[in-house]
Design a protein around this motif. Structure first.
Motif, PDB file in Angstrom:
ATOM      1  N   CYS A  42       0.846  -1.185   0.000  1.00 43.76           N
ATOM      2  CA  CYS A  42       0.000   0.000   0.000  1.00 43.76           C
ATOM      3  C   CYS A  42       0.885   1.239   0.000  1.00 43.76           C
ATOM      4  O   CYS A  42       1.631   1.472   0.951  1.00 43.76           O
ATOM      5  CB  CYS A  42      -0.922   0.009   1.217  1.00 43.76           C
ATOM      6  N   CYS A  45      -0.015   3.842   2.953  1.00 45.92           N
ATOM      7  CA  CYS A  45       0.382   3.510   4.316  1.00 45.92           C
ATOM      8  C   CYS A  45       1.816   3.008   4.382  1.00 45.92           C
ATOM      9  O   CYS A  45       2.327   2.756   5.468  1.00 45.92           O
ATOM     10  CB  CYS A  45      -0.544   2.443   4.893  1.00 45.92           C
ATOM     11  N   HIS A  59      -7.711  -4.298   4.702  1.00 47.21           N
ATOM     12  CA  HIS A  59      -6.762  -3.195   4.888  1.00 47.21           C
ATOM     13  C   HIS A  59      -7.403  -1.862   4.513  1.00 47.21           C
ATOM     14  O   HIS A  59      -7.213  -0.853   5.186  1.00 47.21           O
ATOM     15  CB  HIS A  59      -5.497  -3.416   4.067  1.00 47.21           C
ATOM     16  N   HIS A  65      -5.755   3.579   6.876  1.00 43.28           N
ATOM     17  CA  HIS A  65      -5.856   3.680   5.424  1.00 43.28           C
ATOM     18  C   HIS A  65      -6.933   4.678   4.990  1.00 43.28           C
ATOM     19  O   HIS A  65      -6.700   5.508   4.123  1.00 43.28           O
ATOM     20  CB  HIS A  65      -6.129   2.306   4.812  1.00 43.28           C
TER      21      HIS A  65
HETATM   22 ZN    ZN Z   1      -3.245   1.526   3.130  1.00 42.90          ZN
END
Ligand code: ZN
Length: 86
Positions: A42, A45, A59, A65
Motif C-alpha cells: 500500500c 500507508c 486493509h 488507510h
Molecule cells: Zn493503506
C-alpha cells in the motif's frame, strides 16, 4: 512475465486498474516478498500486505488507510474546484 512471474504469482495486476485498489496498490519489492511480508504494497500507508483480495479489502477499511485515502481525495477535489472557477 519473466523474473516477476516467479514470486508474484498471487499478485493480480488487474488490481491496478480496479477503482477500489488502483490509487494505492503496487507489487511489493522482491526483498519484502522474500522476507515473507506479502506480495502487495500500500503506497498510502507504506505497508506490505498479503496479496489476497480479502486481506486488501480489510486493509482498505482500516482507520489508518481510510484517513490517508480521504486526505488524498480532498487534495484532488481541491484541485478540481480551482479548475471549476474558470
Ligand atoms: Zn493503506
Amino acid at each position: 512475465m519473466g523474473k516477476w512471474g516467479k514470486y508474484l504469482k498471487r499478485y493480480n495486476k488487474q488490481w491496478e486498474s480496479d477503482p477500489v485498489f488502483k490509487a494505492w496498490i503496487q507489487p511489493s519489492t522482491e526483498e519484502a516478498v522474500n522476507a515473507g511480508k506479502g506480495e502487495a504494497y500500500c503506497k498510502l500507508c507504506a505497508t506490505n500486505l498479503r496479496a489476497h483480495k480479502s486481506d486488501l479489502l480489510d486493509h482498505r477499511r482500516t482507520k489508518k488507510h481510510t484517513t490517508r485515502e480521504n486526505s488524498l481525495a480532498t487534495t484532488s477535489r481541491g484541485r478540481l474546484d480551482s479548475f471549476g472557477t474558470n
